[in-house]
Design an enzyme around this catalytic site. Structure first.
Site, PDB file in Angstrom:
ATOM      1  N   ASP A   9       0.873  -1.181   0.000  1.00  0.00           N
ATOM      2  CA  ASP A   9       0.000   0.000   0.000  1.00  0.00           C
ATOM      3  C   ASP A   9       0.904   1.223   0.000  1.00  0.00           C
ATOM      4  O   ASP A   9       2.129   1.118  -0.204  1.00  0.00           O
ATOM      5  CB  ASP A   9      -1.005  -0.035   1.175  1.00  0.00           C
ATOM      6  CG  ASP A   9      -0.357   0.231   2.525  1.00  0.00           C
ATOM      7  OD1 ASP A   9       0.890   0.343   2.603  1.00  0.00           O
ATOM      8  OD2 ASP A   9      -1.098   0.345   3.523  1.00  0.00           O
ATOM      9  N   CYS A  66       3.152  -3.002   4.081  1.00  0.00           N
ATOM     10  CA  CYS A  66       2.343  -1.828   4.416  1.00  0.00           C
ATOM     11  C   CYS A  66       3.179  -1.035   5.425  1.00  0.00           C
ATOM     12  O   CYS A  66       4.376  -1.311   5.572  1.00  0.00           O
ATOM     13  CB  CYS A  66       0.961  -2.212   4.930  1.00  0.00           C
ATOM     14  SG  CYS A  66       0.924  -3.265   6.381  1.00  0.00           S
ATOM     15  N   THR A  68       3.346  -1.024   8.654  1.00  0.00           N
ATOM     16  CA  THR A  68       3.883  -1.878   9.726  1.00  0.00           C
ATOM     17  C   THR A  68       4.047  -3.332   9.329  1.00  0.00           C
ATOM     18  O   THR A  68       4.704  -4.097  10.037  1.00  0.00           O
ATOM     19  CB  THR A  68       2.922  -1.863  10.932  1.00  0.00           C
ATOM     20  OG1 THR A  68       1.642  -2.358  10.470  1.00  0.00           O
ATOM     21  CG2 THR A  68       2.760  -0.461  11.499  1.00  0.00           C
ATOM     22  N   HIS A  99      10.859 -23.440   9.711  1.00  0.00           N
ATOM     23  CA  HIS A  99       9.880 -24.121  10.567  1.00  0.00           C
ATOM     24  C   HIS A  99       8.426 -23.980  10.128  1.00  0.00           C
ATOM     25  O   HIS A  99       7.640 -24.895  10.344  1.00  0.00           O
ATOM     26  CB  HIS A  99      10.003 -23.609  12.010  1.00  0.00           C
ATOM     27  CG  HIS A  99      11.270 -24.033  12.683  1.00  0.00           C
ATOM     28  ND1 HIS A  99      11.535 -23.796  14.018  1.00  0.00           N
ATOM     29  CD2 HIS A  99      12.360 -24.690  12.209  1.00  0.00           C
ATOM     30  CE1 HIS A  99      12.719 -24.275  14.333  1.00  0.00           C
ATOM     31  NE2 HIS A  99      13.248 -24.815  13.249  1.00  0.00           N
ATOM     32  N   HIS A 134       8.126 -30.430  12.069  1.00  0.00           N
ATOM     33  CA  HIS A 134       7.333 -29.250  11.680  1.00  0.00           C
ATOM     34  C   HIS A 134       6.160 -29.620  10.776  1.00  0.00           C
ATOM     35  O   HIS A 134       5.167 -28.897  10.717  1.00  0.00           O
ATOM     36  CB  HIS A 134       8.234 -28.209  11.012  1.00  0.00           C
ATOM     37  CG  HIS A 134       9.379 -27.827  11.896  1.00  0.00           C
ATOM     38  ND1 HIS A 134       9.199 -27.207  13.109  1.00  0.00           N
ATOM     39  CD2 HIS A 134      10.712 -28.036  11.765  1.00  0.00           C
ATOM     40  CE1 HIS A 134      10.377 -27.033  13.686  1.00  0.00           C
ATOM     41  NE2 HIS A 134      11.310 -27.528  12.890  1.00  0.00           N
TER      42      HIS A 134
HETATM   43  C1  RB5 Z   1      -1.999   2.733   6.368  1.00  0.00           C
HETATM   44  O1  RB5 Z   1      -1.922   3.960   6.843  1.00  0.00           O
HETATM   45  C2  RB5 Z   1      -1.578   1.705   7.408  1.00  0.00           C
HETATM   46  O2  RB5 Z   1      -2.651   1.478   8.241  1.00  0.00           O
HETATM   47  C3  RB5 Z   1      -1.151   0.462   6.701  1.00  0.00           C
HETATM   48  O3  RB5 Z   1      -0.070   0.749   5.889  1.00  0.00           O
HETATM   49  C4  RB5 Z   1      -0.737  -0.702   7.566  1.00  0.00           C
HETATM   50  O4  RB5 Z   1       0.368  -0.404   8.346  1.00  0.00           O
HETATM   51  C5  RB5 Z   1      -1.769  -1.385   8.319  1.00  0.00           C
HETATM   52  O5  RB5 Z   1      -1.520  -2.315   9.070  1.00  0.00           O
END
Ligand code: RB5
Length: 171
Positions: A9, A66, A68, A99, A134
């Site tokens: 994203d 994304c 995070t 694993h 595993h």
């Molecule tokens: C977008 O702002 C953010 O929410 C997305 O990139 C992501 O980190 C969501 O988990």
């Protein structure tokens, strides 16, 4: 060599772009499934594209980014046959290949740098699955999937940007 499908994203775009360039320089076959700018988009659409490509061939691997990596890992793991691993270290990347036989690696585009990401991807792609004990855990995951998931996969069409009434104006 595995074919790598990559998706992101807006929060993963910058790291994705740098990563794709470096992985291609290293000789990997990388298919960039978007998004292709920092315009705000909804990450589940891009996760779905990568997931469906990965599920087409057991040799395929996916990378999802994304901000995070968390949202991407949540949606990817909603699919039967996907073992998506959110990693923040090369050790985790290596261990999840060995694993969990993870077929998707999730990375936080606003949390890690290019060199960390490259090292994680390298460890993840080059570490073989160990099998053995595993297989028992993977078999149990498959058993859970067979009961918990219906046969039909979510294959959404992303609406055009001006039609996304629910799209907020901030990230
Ligand atoms: C977008 O702002 C953010 O929410 C997305 O990139 C992501 O980190 C969501 O988990």
């Amino acid at each position: 060599m595995a074919k790598i499908f990559i998706g992101n994203d807006h929060g993963g775009y910058a790291l994705k772009t740098a990563l794709v360039t470096r992985l291609r320089e290293q000789g990997y076959e990388v298919v960039d499934m978007g998004s292709h700018s920092e315009e705000i988009v909804r990450y589940p659409y891009y996760a779905a594209k990568v997931v469906n490509a990965v599920l087409e061939d057991p040799q395929n691997r996916g990378i999802l980014l994304c901000s995070t990596g968390i949202g991407m890992s949540i949606i990817a793991n909603k699919y039967k046959g996907i073992r998506a691993a959110l990693c923040y270290s090369s050790y985790q990347a290596k261990m999840t290949a060995a694993h969990n036989r993870s077929n998707i690696l999730c990375l936080g585009g606003r949390c890690i740098g290019l060199f960390e990401a490259l090292d994680m991807v390298e460890n993840w792609l080059t570490t073989p699955y160990e099998g053995g004990r595993h297989d028992i855990s993977l078999g149990l995951i498959e058993e859970a999937e067979n009961i918990n998931f219906s046969a039909e996969q979510w294959t959404p069409d992303e609406p055009a940007p001006n039609q996304t009434a629910s799209t907020p104006s901030t990230t």
